[in-house]
Design an enzyme around this catalytic site. Structure first.
Site, short mmCIF file in Angstrom:
data_model
loop_
_atom_site.label_atom_id
_atom_site.label_comp_id
_atom_site.label_asym_id
_atom_site.label_seq_id
_atom_site.Cartn_x
_atom_site.Cartn_y
_atom_site.Cartn_z
N GLY A 123 0.73 -1.11 -0.08
CA GLY A 123 -0.02 0.03 0.07
C GLY A 123 0.80 1.11 0.09
O GLY A 123 0.33 2.43 0.28
N CYS A 124 2.19 1.33 -0.51
CA CYS A 124 3.12 2.31 -0.17
C CYS A 124 2.92 3.14 -1.25
O CYS A 124 2.99 2.64 -2.46
CB CYS A 124 4.33 1.74 -0.16
SG CYS A 124 5.60 3.04 0.20
N GLY A 125 2.81 4.43 -1.03
CA GLY A 125 3.04 5.41 -2.24
C GLY A 125 4.22 6.33 -2.11
O GLY A 125 4.70 6.60 -3.12
N CYS A 127 7.00 5.37 -0.25
CA CYS A 127 8.01 4.80 0.54
C CYS A 127 9.30 5.13 -0.15
O CYS A 127 9.33 5.35 -1.50
CB CYS A 127 7.87 3.28 0.51
SG CYS A 127 6.41 2.57 1.45
#
Length: 284
Positions: A123-125, A127
């Site tokens: 779910g990383c945007g 990172c």
């Protein structure tokens, strides 16, 4: 599940990595126990390596990875045009997948100076962003004369489920769809990560030379800042999400000239920014 065979055939794995696995599970419903075969979405470490230097590892569904690499490279500002992705080669490894990318030396140097070299969660945007300036990037203002009707939006929303082949099996992946007024959904990409699904779709749009001023994007997730930023960064003016937007996403959409829709489900929706692009039937 109906049409499982056809769905599974359409989800052939990239380079031997399956997009799902089968597992025997104990299912309980109304107090009754049954043993069933279930389908589980896979997430695989995907390493993006630019000019021989590892840049980021994202957890992603192992499909459409060349499109993903192109979309990610564009929306992250690593390259400016699709033509600057000189080559992309996908390699299957025992512990994941490597995508070896070649970009012009000047783009590589700019990318290397940013210092992003971390693992990105599903779910990383943001990172791996090392500075606030790098994390919160302001895209160019989107200029578009696109006008669509509420019926065009409803038609796209209605068509989402039938296009989500992997989600029909697993129920655990996001989708990003490209729709055109009067034509409905033209293409859809799925991934365990909502950002990845959008990058895959943008990669497809760029590879096929689609006119980005003629359509809009629908996503099966919340409208976070990163989703708006990726949409605006390639000049797409309309983003509809089935869940809520964040405050930062609304502010960015307003500043970037993007029409942002939230809670788009069935025949309802909320317009947060630039409502002039969406027309509604007159109620007498």
């Amino acid at each position: 599940m109906a049409n499982d065979a056809a769905i599974m055939h359409s989800l052939a794995a990239d380079l031997g990595w399956p997009s799902y696995q089968q597992s025997t599970v104990e299912r309980w419903q109304d107090g009754q126990r049954s043993i069933q075969l279930d389908y589980i979405a896979e997430e695989v470490p995907v390493s993006l390596i630019y000019n021989g230097m590892p840049h980021v590892v994202m957890l992603a569904s192992p499909t459409n990875l060349e499109e993903f690499a192109l979309g990610f490279s564009l929306t992250e500002g690593i390259i400016k045009t699709p033509q600057e992705l000189l080559s992309a080669r996908v390699y299957n490894r025992s512990n994941g997948i490597e995508v070896q990318l070649k970009i012009p030396d000047e783009r590589f140097q700019c990318m290397a100076d940013k210092g992003r070299n971390l693992t990105g969660r599903t779910g990383c945007g943001l990172c791996g962003a090392s500075t606030l300036k790098q994390a919160i990037r302001q895209p160019d203002h989107v200029s578009s004369r696109l006008i669509l009707s509420a019926m065009d939006l409803f038609t796209a929303l209605k068509g989402l489920q039938q296009h989500q082949k992997l989600n029909q099996l697993t129920g655990s992946v996001h989708a990003a769809a490209w729709a055109v007024p009067g034509k409905g959904i033209i293409q859809l990409r799925e991934d365990v990560g909502r950002h990845n699904a959008l990058d895959k779709l943008i990669g497809w749009l760029m590879r096929h030379g689609e006119n980005l001023s003629e359509g809009f994007i629908v996503v099966t997730s919340r409208a976070s800042y990163e989703m708006v930023q990726k949409t605006a960064s390639v000049g797409i003016s309309f983003l509809a999400a089935i869940s809520a937007p964040t405050g930062l996403a609304i502010r960015l959409a307003d500043e970037a000239g993007v029409t942002l829709i939230g809670f788009a489900r069935g025949d309802q929706h909320v317009v947060y920014t630039h409502p002039q692009r969406l027309t509604h039937p007159t109620i007498l």
